[in-house]
Enzyme design. Structure first.
Site, PDB file in Angstrom:
ATOM      1  N   ASP A  15       0.823  -1.216   0.000  1.00 25.50           N
ATOM      2  CA  ASP A  15       0.000   0.000   0.000  1.00 25.50           C
ATOM      3  C   ASP A  15       0.856   1.265   0.000  1.00 25.50           C
ATOM      4  O   ASP A  15       1.966   1.275   0.533  1.00 25.50           O
ATOM      5  CB  ASP A  15      -0.913  -0.023   1.245  1.00 25.50           C
ATOM      6  CG  ASP A  15      -2.040   0.994   1.143  1.00 25.50           C
ATOM      7  OD1 ASP A  15      -2.385   1.396   0.006  1.00 25.50           O
ATOM      8  OD2 ASP A  15      -2.573   1.381   2.193  1.00 25.50           O
ATOM      9  N   GLY A  16       0.321   2.310  -0.608  1.00 24.75           N
ATOM     10  CA  GLY A  16       0.963   3.628  -0.540  1.00 24.75           C
ATOM     11  C   GLY A  16       1.594   4.095  -1.848  1.00 24.75           C
ATOM     12  O   GLY A  16       2.310   5.086  -1.857  1.00 24.75           O
TER      13      GLY A  16
ATOM     14  N   HIS B 269       2.529   3.387  -9.026  1.00 28.39           N
ATOM     15  CA  HIS B 269       2.258   1.971  -9.294  1.00 28.39           C
ATOM     16  C   HIS B 269       3.430   1.332 -10.053  1.00 28.39           C
ATOM     17  O   HIS B 269       3.803   0.194  -9.775  1.00 28.39           O
ATOM     18  CB  HIS B 269       0.958   1.813 -10.078  1.00 28.39           C
ATOM     19  CG  HIS B 269      -0.256   2.247  -9.303  1.00 28.39           C
ATOM     20  ND1 HIS B 269      -0.480   1.852  -7.993  1.00 28.39           N
ATOM     21  CD2 HIS B 269      -1.292   3.050  -9.630  1.00 28.39           C
ATOM     22  CE1 HIS B 269      -1.620   2.387  -7.562  1.00 28.39           C
ATOM     23  NE2 HIS B 269      -2.125   3.120  -8.530  1.00 28.39           N
TER      24      HIS B 269
ATOM     25  N   ARG C 182     -12.058   2.711  -8.127  1.00 27.78           N
ATOM     26  CA  ARG C 182     -11.137   3.805  -8.488  1.00 27.78           C
ATOM     27  C   ARG C 182     -11.442   4.335  -9.895  1.00 27.78           C
ATOM     28  O   ARG C 182     -12.117   3.662 -10.678  1.00 27.78           O
ATOM     29  CB  ARG C 182      -9.703   3.290  -8.409  1.00 27.78           C
ATOM     30  CG  ARG C 182      -9.367   2.911  -6.977  1.00 27.78           C
ATOM     31  CD  ARG C 182      -7.915   2.723  -6.786  1.00 27.78           C
ATOM     32  NE  ARG C 182      -7.644   2.364  -5.404  1.00 27.78           N
ATOM     33  CZ  ARG C 182      -6.440   2.327  -4.877  1.00 27.78           C
ATOM     34  NH1 ARG C 182      -5.390   2.611  -5.616  1.00 27.78           N
ATOM     35  NH2 ARG C 182      -6.277   2.000  -3.613  1.00 27.78           N
TER      36      ARG C 182
ATOM     37  N   LEU D 120      10.073 -20.916  -4.188  1.00 29.62           N
ATOM     38  CA  LEU D 120       9.118 -19.991  -3.551  1.00 29.62           C
ATOM     39  C   LEU D 120       7.737 -20.095  -4.203  1.00 29.62           C
ATOM     40  O   LEU D 120       7.630 -20.133  -5.429  1.00 29.62           O
ATOM     41  CB  LEU D 120       9.645 -18.556  -3.715  1.00 29.62           C
ATOM     42  CG  LEU D 120       8.739 -17.434  -3.197  1.00 29.62           C
ATOM     43  CD1 LEU D 120       8.757 -17.379  -1.677  1.00 29.62           C
ATOM     44  CD2 LEU D 120       9.161 -16.079  -3.773  1.00 29.62           C
TER      45      LEU D 120
ATOM     46  N   LEU E  37      -6.873  -4.283   7.583  1.00 28.44           N
ATOM     47  CA  LEU E  37      -6.682  -5.402   6.663  1.00 28.44           C
ATOM     48  C   LEU E  37      -7.334  -5.162   5.299  1.00 28.44           C
ATOM     49  O   LEU E  37      -6.990  -5.839   4.329  1.00 28.44           O
ATOM     50  CB  LEU E  37      -7.222  -6.701   7.274  1.00 28.44           C
ATOM     51  CG  LEU E  37      -6.359  -7.256   8.419  1.00 28.44           C
ATOM     52  CD1 LEU E  37      -7.046  -8.458   9.056  1.00 28.44           C
ATOM     53  CD2 LEU E  37      -4.972  -7.651   7.915  1.00 28.44           C
TER      54      LEU E  37
HETATM   55  C1  IPE Z   1      -5.554  -2.551  -0.152  1.00 31.29           C
HETATM   56  O1  IPE Z   1      -5.187  -1.229  -0.263  1.00 31.29           O
HETATM   57  C2  IPE Z   1      -5.510  -3.219  -1.502  1.00 31.29           C
HETATM   58  C3  IPE Z   1      -4.194  -3.429  -2.082  1.00 31.29           C
HETATM   59  C4  IPE Z   1      -3.057  -3.114  -1.535  1.00 31.29           C
HETATM   60  C5  IPE Z   1      -4.191  -4.094  -3.368  1.00 31.29           C
HETATM   61  P1  IPE Z   1      -6.261  -0.066  -0.468  1.00 31.29           P
HETATM   62  O2  IPE Z   1      -5.474   1.179  -0.673  1.00 31.29           O
HETATM   63  O3  IPE Z   1      -7.215  -0.434  -1.527  1.00 31.29           O
HETATM   64  O4  IPE Z   1      -7.029  -0.053   0.936  1.00 31.29           O
HETATM   65  P2  IPE Z   1      -7.825   1.115   1.671  1.00 31.29           P
HETATM   66  O5  IPE Z   1      -8.823   1.629   0.701  1.00 31.29           O
HETATM   67  O6  IPE Z   1      -6.835   2.162   2.058  1.00 31.29           O
HETATM   68  O7  IPE Z   1      -8.421   0.449   2.873  1.00 31.29           O
HETATM   69  C1  IPE Z   2      -1.475   0.261  -3.420  1.00 30.78           C
HETATM   70  O1  IPE Z   2      -1.271   1.630  -3.444  1.00 30.78           O
HETATM   71  C2  IPE Z   2      -1.792  -0.316  -4.775  1.00 30.78           C
HETATM   72  C3  IPE Z   2      -3.208  -0.717  -4.939  1.00 30.78           C
HETATM   73  C4  IPE Z   2      -4.149  -0.608  -4.060  1.00 30.78           C
HETATM   74  C5  IPE Z   2      -3.568  -1.289  -6.213  1.00 30.78           C
HETATM   75  P1  IPE Z   2      -2.481   2.655  -3.453  1.00 30.78           P
HETATM   76  O2  IPE Z   2      -2.889   2.901  -4.859  1.00 30.78           O
HETATM   77  O3  IPE Z   2      -3.573   2.213  -2.567  1.00 30.78           O
HETATM   78  O4  IPE Z   2      -1.785   3.951  -2.872  1.00 30.78           O
HETATM   79  P2  IPE Z   2      -2.389   4.948  -1.794  1.00 30.78           P
HETATM   80  O5  IPE Z   2      -2.843   4.123  -0.640  1.00 30.78           O
HETATM   81  O6  IPE Z   2      -3.520   5.665  -2.453  1.00 30.78           O
HETATM   82  O7  IPE Z   2      -1.261   5.833  -1.439  1.00 30.78           O
HETATM   83 MG    MG Z   3      -4.002   2.457  -0.621  1.00 28.98          MG
END
Ligand code: IPE
Ligand code: IPE
Ligand code: MG
Length: 247
Positions: free
Chosen positions: A21-22, A38, A72, A132, A196
């Site tokens: 995430d992030g 990404h 999204r 793995l 989660l």
């Molecule tokens: C969870 O992250 C999904 C993935 C990492 C693929 P999100 O960014 O979608 O989760 P929320 O919306 O912050 O809970």
């Molecule tokens: C995780 O990063 C990738 C996916 C959920 C596909 P995010 O796209 O959720 O990035 P943030 O959380 O918006 O920073």
């Molecule tokens: Mg996210």
């Protein structure tokens, strides 16, 4: 001299799961489009898969696209689908060469036909590999996974193949998307969020949760080692009592 017996779970955990995430915030912090985050996230994934193999992890599960991520904007979904296509086309041969076995969890119905084919190709090509196990959670939601399992059980009961009293936790677990794999020992989430987000809800019953305050594109072998060091400091009890060595 005081001696400390090695803990039973000393060493690499068998199954590590990661909520990557992030990416978007990493990009925004640099004035870049989210898609760039990404793309850099895929780089971090490559590093992490390599490190997981080197560190002796048996199973690495990665959350790459959630059942809720369809909410999204269309342009971001296009970016993410494009990256998955490119990742499989560019990296599958190398994953296979490294003896990695790819597994996919999540709902396949409704995916673009070419994406479905690529996912199947990745699983088929690497099916007999013994290194793995890389589990890719794609179009994955834990509630949806549990509901699919329940639907199968309900059909079996309706057709007289199962009686209601046969429905146990073990039976439900045996109907999930990857029933042969052990539950994750540790779930790591980057970006600082502490939730989660519908990932492995059933399997996470006794997983250790490690939240890492860096964005996914910054994740690398050192970050993975730090997270695993944190995991090793935890005391897993599974509802029982820890038996001290020598007692
Ligand atoms: C969870 O992250 C999904 C993935 C990492 C693929 P999100 O960014 O979608 O989760 P929320 O919306 O912050 O809970
Ligand atoms: C995780 O990063 C990738 C996916 C959920 C596909 P995010 O796209 O959720 O990035 P943030 O959380 O918006 O920073
Ligand atoms: Mg996210």
């Amino acid at each position: 001299m005081p001696t400390t017996a090695p803990r039973a779970d000393f060493g690499a955990p068998r199954h590590v799961a990661i909520i990557m995430d992030g990416n978007g915030r990493w990009a925004a912090a640099r004035g870049l489009p989210r898609g760039e985050g990404h793309r850099r996230g895929v780089e971090a994934l490559r590093k992490t898969v390599r490190a997981a193999g080197e560190l002796g992890i048996g199973i690495l599960t990665i959350f790459s696209f959630s059942a809720e991520n369809w909410m999204r904007p269309a342009s971001e979904i296009r970016d993410l689908m494009g990256l998955l296509r490119r990742f499989i086309r560019n990296d599958l041969a190398e994953l296979h060469g490294n003896n990695i076995k790819v597994r996919i969890i999540g709902e396949r119905d409704g995916l673009a036909p070419d994406i479905r084919r690529l996912l199947e190709e990745a699983e088929d090509l690497t099916r007999h590999n013994t290194g793995l196990i890389l589990v890719v959670a794609f179009n994955y939601g834990a509630r949806q996974e549990i509901a699919r399992a329940m639907r199968g059980i309900a059909e079996d009961v309706a057709h007289g193949r199962l009686t209601p009293d046969a429905v146990s936790a073990e039976l439900v677990a045996s109907r999930l998307d990857a029933p042969d794999l052990p539950d994750p020992d540790v779930i790591i989430r980057t970006s600082g969020e502490q939730r989660l987000s519908n990932f492995l809800l059933w399997q996470a019953a006794y997983s250790e949760l490690v939240f890492v305050p860096i964005y996914w594109p910054e994740f690398d072998r050192a970050a993975l080692e730090n997270a695993l060091a944190e995991y090793r400091r935890r005391e897993r009890r599974f509802g029982g009592l820890v038996v001290e060595a020598g007692s």
